[in-house]
Structures are given as structure tokens and as C-alpha cells.
Write a protein that holds these residues in place. Structure first.
Motif, mmCIF file in Angstrom:
data_model
loop_
_atom_site.group_PDB
_atom_site.id
_atom_site.type_symbol
_atom_site.label_atom_id
_atom_site.label_comp_id
_atom_site.label_asym_id
_atom_site.label_seq_id
_atom_site.Cartn_x
_atom_site.Cartn_y
_atom_site.Cartn_z
ATOM 1 N N THR A 48 48.395 35.882 34.942
ATOM 2 C CA THR A 48 47.894 34.592 34.471
ATOM 3 C C THR A 48 46.381 34.564 34.609
ATOM 4 N N GLY A 49 45.761 33.690 33.868
ATOM 5 C CA GLY A 49 44.322 33.513 33.996
ATOM 6 C C GLY A 49 43.968 32.854 35.325
ATOM 7 N N ALA A 50 42.907 33.317 35.947
ATOM 8 C CA ALA A 50 42.477 32.754 37.228
ATOM 9 C C ALA A 50 42.114 31.286 37.107
ATOM 10 N N ASP A 51 41.593 30.885 35.959
ATOM 11 C CA ASP A 51 41.128 29.509 35.788
ATOM 12 C C ASP A 51 42.120 28.607 35.066
ATOM 13 N N ALA A 84 53.515 33.221 46.782
ATOM 14 C CA ALA A 84 52.805 33.916 45.714
ATOM 15 C C ALA A 84 51.499 34.500 46.243
ATOM 16 N N ALA A 85 51.398 35.819 46.196
ATOM 17 C CA ALA A 85 50.148 36.501 46.525
ATOM 18 C C ALA A 85 49.533 36.967 45.216
ATOM 19 N N TRP A 86 48.239 37.076 45.165
ATOM 20 C CA TRP A 86 47.591 37.457 43.910
ATOM 21 C C TRP A 86 46.490 38.476 44.158
ATOM 22 N N THR A 87 46.195 39.211 43.094
ATOM 23 C CA THR A 87 45.065 40.136 43.106
ATOM 24 C C THR A 87 44.394 40.086 41.745
ATOM 25 N N ASP A 88 43.113 40.387 41.753
ATOM 26 C CA ASP A 88 42.380 40.519 40.493
ATOM 27 C C ASP A 88 41.944 41.967 40.270
ATOM 28 N N ASP A 89 42.513 42.895 41.040
ATOM 29 C CA ASP A 89 42.227 44.314 40.869
ATOM 30 C C ASP A 89 42.631 44.725 39.455
ATOM 31 N N LEU A 90 41.650 45.101 38.631
ATOM 32 C CA LEU A 90 41.911 45.350 37.209
ATOM 33 C C LEU A 90 42.902 46.471 36.953
ATOM 34 N N GLY A 118 45.024 42.644 30.704
ATOM 35 C CA GLY A 118 44.482 43.305 31.884
ATOM 36 C C GLY A 118 42.967 43.317 31.868
ATOM 37 N N VAL A 119 42.381 42.152 31.839
ATOM 38 C CA VAL A 119 40.936 42.008 31.691
ATOM 39 C C VAL A 119 40.366 41.154 32.830
ATOM 40 N N PRO A 120 39.048 41.216 33.034
ATOM 41 C CA PRO A 120 38.440 40.351 34.052
ATOM 42 C C PRO A 120 38.818 38.885 33.810
ATOM 43 N N GLY A 121 39.102 38.190 34.895
ATOM 44 C CA GLY A 121 39.512 36.789 34.799
ATOM 45 C C GLY A 121 41.017 36.602 34.849
ATOM 46 N N GLU A 122 41.772 37.706 34.794
ATOM 47 C CA GLU A 122 43.235 37.639 34.896
ATOM 48 C C GLU A 122 43.659 38.004 36.312
ATOM 49 N N LEU A 123 44.757 37.424 36.737
ATOM 50 C CA LEU A 123 45.333 37.698 38.049
ATOM 51 C C LEU A 123 46.715 38.323 37.885
#
Length: 141
Positions: A48-51, A84-90, A118-123
Motif C-alpha cells: 500500500t502507499g505510505a500516504d 501489522a508490521a511494515w517496511t519500505d525496503d524497495l 514496488g516504488v518509493p512511497g510504497e510499503l
């Protein structure tokens, strides 16, 4: 449903979207469909999108509920409450986005969805179930 039946139901086929519930900052519910995949350890993953509303809620509370249902008679469903744990590691986001996209759209389109999601800003969100309710053939009861 037994644990094995619930896992098979979630894994498909058929592949079904989940309905994800989170809580907004003001306490109101937010419910949206998501594509997901299961990991070997029994966790459920989606991107999902971080924002987005759900992305912000997950980062704030770390809790979600999901429901996956068969909307054909005799009707069955699995609901999951979890952490729910999340990461933004691309690398992780892109890898799972491809796996999830391929699950829903076919293996030939997996990389397309990995590149798209799988782009910056996605989690990448990993849900560890804390409570599962699974019922099959509701209309037959």
C-alpha cells in the motif's frame, strides 16, 4: 473450518481479494479491498502507499482486520485480526508486489506489477494473525 481448510481457502484457488479494515485517527473505520499473498510462516502480506489512509493508520496503530469471503452459495469466510508490521525496503516491496500481482493477474504480468507497485512511497505490510475466525458453508448451517 479447520486451520488447514482456512489456509487453503486464503491461498486459493480461486484467488479472492481481502477486505482490509483500519481505524482513522479520529476513530472512524476505513475499509478497502486489497490483494494479498500468504507467506510460508502463515503471515499475510500486501502493499500500500505510505500516504494512503490505510498506510497512515497501519503505521500509527500497527493493527488491522481482514476478511476474505466466498460470495457464492453456500458462502464461506475467513476473518483475521492481526498485528501489522511494515517496511519500505524497495527490494522487499518490489519482490512481494510482483508475487502478489502475479497471483491475481497471472505469472506473465508479475514483473509488471512488481515494477508498478514496488516504488518509493510504497510499503510492504506483513500481518501476523492474533485471532482467526473461519466458517464454511454458512447457508448450510
Amino acid at each position: 473450518m479447520s486451520d488447514a481448510e482456512a489456509e487453503a481457502f486464503l491461498a486459493g484457488p480461486p484467488v479472492r481479494p481481502a477486505t482490509l479494515a483500519t481505524v482513522r485517527k479520529d476513530g472512524t473505520p476505513h475499509v478497502v479491498p486489497v490483494w494479498y499473498a500468504l507467506d510460508d510462516d502463515g503471515t499475510l502480506l500486501f502493499t500500500t502507499g505510505a500516504d494512503t489512509v490505510k498506510g497512515r493508520a497501519i503505521r500509527r496503530t500497527g493493527r488491522v482486520s481482514l476478511c476474505v469471503q466466498d460470495d457464492r452459495p453456500p458462502y464461506s469466510f475467513v476473518t483475521i485480526q492481526g498485528v501489522a508490521a511494515w517496511t519500505d525496503d524497495l527490494h522487499q516491496v518490489r519482490s512481494w508486489a510482483a508475487r502478489i500481482g502475479g497471483r491475481y493477474m497471472g505469472a506473465e504480468r508479475a514483473e509488471e506489477f512488481g515494477a508498478r507497485n514496488g516504488v518509493p512511497g510504497e510499503l510492504l505490510v506483513r500481518v501476523t494473525p492474533t485471532r482467526v475466525v473461519a466458517t464454511k458453508a454458512v447457508a448450510d448451517d
